[in-house]
Design a protein around this motif. Structure first.
Motif, PDB file in Angstrom:
ATOM      1  N   VAL A 213     -18.206   8.952  18.886  1.00  0.00           N
ATOM      2  CA  VAL A 213     -17.832  10.328  18.557  1.00  0.00           C
ATOM      3  C   VAL A 213     -19.069  11.220  18.505  1.00  0.00           C
ATOM      4  O   VAL A 213     -19.034  12.385  18.923  1.00  0.00           O
ATOM      5  CB  VAL A 213     -17.062  10.379  17.222  1.00  0.00           C
ATOM      6  N   GLN A 214     -20.187  10.681  18.044  1.00  0.00           N
ATOM      7  CA  GLN A 214     -21.406  11.482  17.924  1.00  0.00           C
ATOM      8  C   GLN A 214     -22.109  11.694  19.260  1.00  0.00           C
ATOM      9  O   GLN A 214     -22.566  12.804  19.554  1.00  0.00           O
ATOM     10  CB  GLN A 214     -22.383  10.813  16.953  1.00  0.00           C
ATOM     11  N   LEU A 218     -18.526  15.542  25.244  1.00  0.00           N
ATOM     12  CA  LEU A 218     -17.545  16.268  24.441  1.00  0.00           C
ATOM     13  C   LEU A 218     -16.140  16.162  25.022  1.00  0.00           C
ATOM     14  O   LEU A 218     -15.165  15.929  24.296  1.00  0.00           O
ATOM     15  CB  LEU A 218     -17.966  17.733  24.353  1.00  0.00           C
ATOM     16  N   VAL A 221     -14.604  12.734  24.350  1.00  0.00           N
ATOM     17  CA  VAL A 221     -14.264  12.519  22.949  1.00  0.00           C
ATOM     18  C   VAL A 221     -12.957  13.214  22.587  1.00  0.00           C
ATOM     19  O   VAL A 221     -12.071  12.636  21.951  1.00  0.00           O
ATOM     20  CB  VAL A 221     -15.405  13.012  22.031  1.00  0.00           C
ATOM     21  N   ARG A 277     -20.320  15.584  13.895  1.00  0.00           N
ATOM     22  CA  ARG A 277     -19.538  14.674  14.720  1.00  0.00           C
ATOM     23  C   ARG A 277     -19.572  13.243  14.177  1.00  0.00           C
ATOM     24  O   ARG A 277     -18.579  12.522  14.273  1.00  0.00           O
ATOM     25  CB  ARG A 277     -20.029  14.730  16.173  1.00  0.00           C
ATOM     26  N   ARG A 278     -20.678  12.838  13.595  1.00  0.00           N
ATOM     27  CA  ARG A 278     -20.720  11.502  12.992  1.00  0.00           C
ATOM     28  C   ARG A 278     -19.834  11.447  11.742  1.00  0.00           C
ATOM     29  O   ARG A 278     -19.175  10.446  11.470  1.00  0.00           O
ATOM     30  CB  ARG A 278     -22.155  11.119  12.656  1.00  0.00           C
ATOM     31  N   ILE A 324     -14.114  19.290  17.002  1.00  0.00           N
ATOM     32  CA  ILE A 324     -15.099  18.877  18.002  1.00  0.00           C
ATOM     33  C   ILE A 324     -15.144  19.863  19.164  1.00  0.00           C
ATOM     34  O   ILE A 324     -16.219  20.184  19.694  1.00  0.00           O
ATOM     35  CB  ILE A 324     -14.784  17.448  18.486  1.00  0.00           C
ATOM     36  N   HIS A 327     -16.958  22.869  18.023  1.00  0.00           N
ATOM     37  CA  HIS A 327     -18.360  22.593  17.685  1.00  0.00           C
ATOM     38  C   HIS A 327     -19.304  23.149  18.744  1.00  0.00           C
ATOM     39  O   HIS A 327     -20.431  23.546  18.439  1.00  0.00           O
ATOM     40  CB  HIS A 327     -18.553  21.088  17.534  1.00  0.00           C
ATOM     41  N   GLN A 339     -13.382  26.170  14.138  1.00  0.00           N
ATOM     42  CA  GLN A 339     -13.941  24.991  13.494  1.00  0.00           C
ATOM     43  C   GLN A 339     -13.540  24.919  12.019  1.00  0.00           C
ATOM     44  O   GLN A 339     -13.150  23.845  11.529  1.00  0.00           O
ATOM     45  CB  GLN A 339     -15.464  25.006  13.615  1.00  0.00           C
TER      46      GLN A 339
END
Length: 433
Positions: A213-214, A218, A221, A277-278, A324, A327, A339
Motif C-alpha cells: 500500500v505504501q 497508486l 493500489v 499510506r502505510r 489514497i 493523496h 481526503q
C-alpha cells in the motif's frame, strides 16, 4: 441465455477491451478502460439470478446483494480512475481491466475453480501494475508476487483435498453438516482458509500488505483495494460463515484469536505510523480481522443476512480508496476535501458511510448475543478514530498552484460516501433488491 453467451459477456468482452487498449494512444486507452467499467456495471443487471452451472459444475452465484456490491465497487472504481485518468496509458489500462475482471470473478465465484481463476487473473495484473511506480515499485511487486504465489499454492492444496471428497462449491448445503466433517475436508478448509488469509492480509500473514500500500503504484493500489481486496474479503467471509458446525469450539476460538490479533496489530501499528499510506495499510489488516470476527459470529449463530459484511467491506474499502486517490492532490483544496471525507468515513464519523457500516457490525454482534464482541469492536473502532483524527490535526496544508485537479470525480466520490451514510438502504437497491 446459455453459459457460453454469459461467459462471453462477463469475461470475453473485457478481455477483448484489454487487448484493444494495449495498442491505443493514451486518451483512447483511458476511454476504453472507463467504458469497460461502465459495461461491467451494466452486465450486473443482465446476469441471471441464482446459480450458473456448466456440465453439472457450479460456476457463478448471482444474488441482488452481490450485484449491489459489484455496482458500488465499480462506481467507486470509475470515479477513482477518472481522478487518475492521466495515469491510464496503453500499458496500465489493460492491466487495470484484467485486475477488475479477476475481482469480478472472485466476487461471484461459486466454484473453487472460478475463485482460483479470478485470483490468478487479478494477481498477475496487479503485479504488473505495482511494478510501474517509483524506485520502490520493483521490490514491492516482487514481495506481492511471492505472497500471491504462496497463497495460490495453499488454495490449490486446499482445493485438491476438497475435490477429492466431492466438494466443489461454496454453496453446497450443508457445508457445515456432519457428513462433511472428514479429515481431508477439514485439512482442505484449513489450507483454503490460510490461502485466503494471506490474500486478505490477516495476521500473521499481513507483513506484505502495508509495504504494498505504501510503495506500489497508486493506480494499482486503488484498483486492488476496490476490486480485488473487497471480493476476497467477502469470499473469506462466506467460507467461514458457511462452515457451521465444522468450526467447533477449538477452531472458532482459533479464528477469533487470529481476528483479534489482526485488530490489535492493525489498529495499534497504524497508531504508530506517520506516513499516510502505510497507516492505511495497517488499517486494512484490522479490517480483515473485523471481517473474520463477523464471519465466526455468523457461523455460530446461524445468521444468513449478507448485508452487514457487504456494508462493512464496501464502506471501508471505498473510504480507503478515496483517501489514497486524493493523496495525490492533497495539496489542493478539492483534494484535501476528498481526503478528509475519506478519512472521516474510515474513522466512522456520522453521517458518512463508514459510520453506518461500523454501527451495523456492532449491532450485529449485540443482536447475536455477543455483547462482549460488540464492546471490543467499538473500542477498536475508537482506536482507529484516534490515529485518523491525529493525522488530520497534525497534517499540514499547503496550496499548490497550477495543478490540474479533476475536481468533479473527487467531489462525486465524496458525495457518494455522504449519500450512502445518510441512506444506507440504497445499497441493496443498486442490485435490484
Amino acid at each position: 441465455m446459455d453459459v457460453y453467451q454469459l461467459l462471453t459477456l462477463v469475461a470475453g468482452v473485457p478481455l477483448a477491451a484489454a487487448a484493444i487498449a494495449a495498442v491505443l494512444p493514451r486518451r483512447a486507452a483511458a476511454a476504453t478502460t472507463l467504458a469497460t467499467m461502465i459495461y461491467m456495471m451494466v452486465i450486473v443487471w443482465v446476469l441471471p439470478q441464482g446459480m450458473v452451472r456448466y456440465a453439472g459444475l457450479n460456476i457463478l452465484y448471482v444474488t441482488t446483494e452481490y450485484n449491489a456490491m459489484a455496482v458500488l465497487l465499480l462506481l467507486a472504481e470509475i470515479l477513482a480512475l477518472a481522478s487518475l485518468v492521466d495515469e491510464l496509458d496503453k500499458v496500465r489500462a489493460p492491466l487495470v481491466i484484467l485486475a477488475v475482471l479477476g475481482g469480478f470473478l472472485v466476487l461471484y465465484s461459486a466454484s473453487l475453480l472460478t475463485l482460483l481463476a479470478g485470483i490468478e487473473t487479478a494477481a498477475a495484473a496487479l503485479a504488473g501494475l505495482y511494478s510501474l511506480g517509483g524506485r520502490r515499485s520493483g521490490e514491492v511487486a516482487v514481495k506481492y508476487l511471492y505472497s500471491s504465489i504462496l497463497a495460490t499454492a495453499l488454495i490449490i492444496v486446499g482445493m485438491g483435498l476438497l475435490y477429492s471428497q466431492g466438494f466443489h462449491s461454496f454453496t453446497e448445503a450443508p457445508l457445515g453438516g456432519v457428513s462433511w466433517a472428514t479429515l481431508p475436508v477439514l485439512l482442505g478448509l484449513v489450507f483454503l482458509t490460510a490461502g485466503l488469509a494471506l490474500e486478505a492480509g490477516l495476521a500473521p500473514f499481513y507483513m506484505w500488505l502495508p509495504d504494498v500500500v505504501q510503495g506500489a503504484h497508486l493506480l494499482g493500489v486503488v484498483t486492488a483495494i476496490l476490486l480485488v481486496d473487497a471480493p476476497v474479503l467477502l469470499v473469506f467471509f462466506k467460507l467461514i460463515a458457511s462452515s457451521g458446525v465444522l468450526l467447533g469450539p477449538i477452531i472458532a476460538a482459533l479464528l477469533v484469536l487470529l481476528a483479534m490479533a489482526s485488530m490489535v496489530v492493525g489498529e495499534f501499528s497504524a497508531l504508530a505510523q506517520k506516513e499516510l499510506r502505510r497507516m492505511i495499510g495497517y488499517s486494512m489488516v484490522s479490517d480483515a480481522g473485523y471481517t473474520v470476527l463477523l464471519a465466526v459470529v455468523y457461523a455460530l449463530s446461524g445468521i444468513r443476512d449478507p448485508l452487514v459484511p457487504i456494508y462493512f467491506i464496501t464502506a471501508s474499502n471505498m473510504s480507503i480508496a478515496l483517501v489514497i486517490t486524493a493523496h495525490r492532490y492533497e495539496k489542493t483544496s478539492i483534494g484535501k476535501i476528498a481526503q478528509v471525507t475519506g478519512l472521516l468515513s474510515l474513522a466512522g464519523t456520522p453521517p458518512l458511510y463508514g459510520f453506518a457500516a461500523k454501527l451495523s457490525v456492532v449491532a450485529a454482534f449485540a443482536a447475536a448475543g455477543y455483547t462482549w464482541l460488540a464492546v471490543v469492536s467499538a473500542i477498536f473502532f475508537l482506536v482507529s478514530a484516534v490515529y485518523i483524527f491525529r493525522y488530520l490535526i497534525m497534517g499540514g496544508y499547503q496550496v499548490s498552484h497550477g495543478v490540474n485537479v479533476p475536481w468533479l470525480p473527487l467531489l462525486a466520490y465524496s458525495l457518494l460516501l455522504l449519500v450512502l451514510g445518510v441512506y444506507p438502504g440504497l445499497v441493496p437497491m443498486l442490485g435490484g433488491g
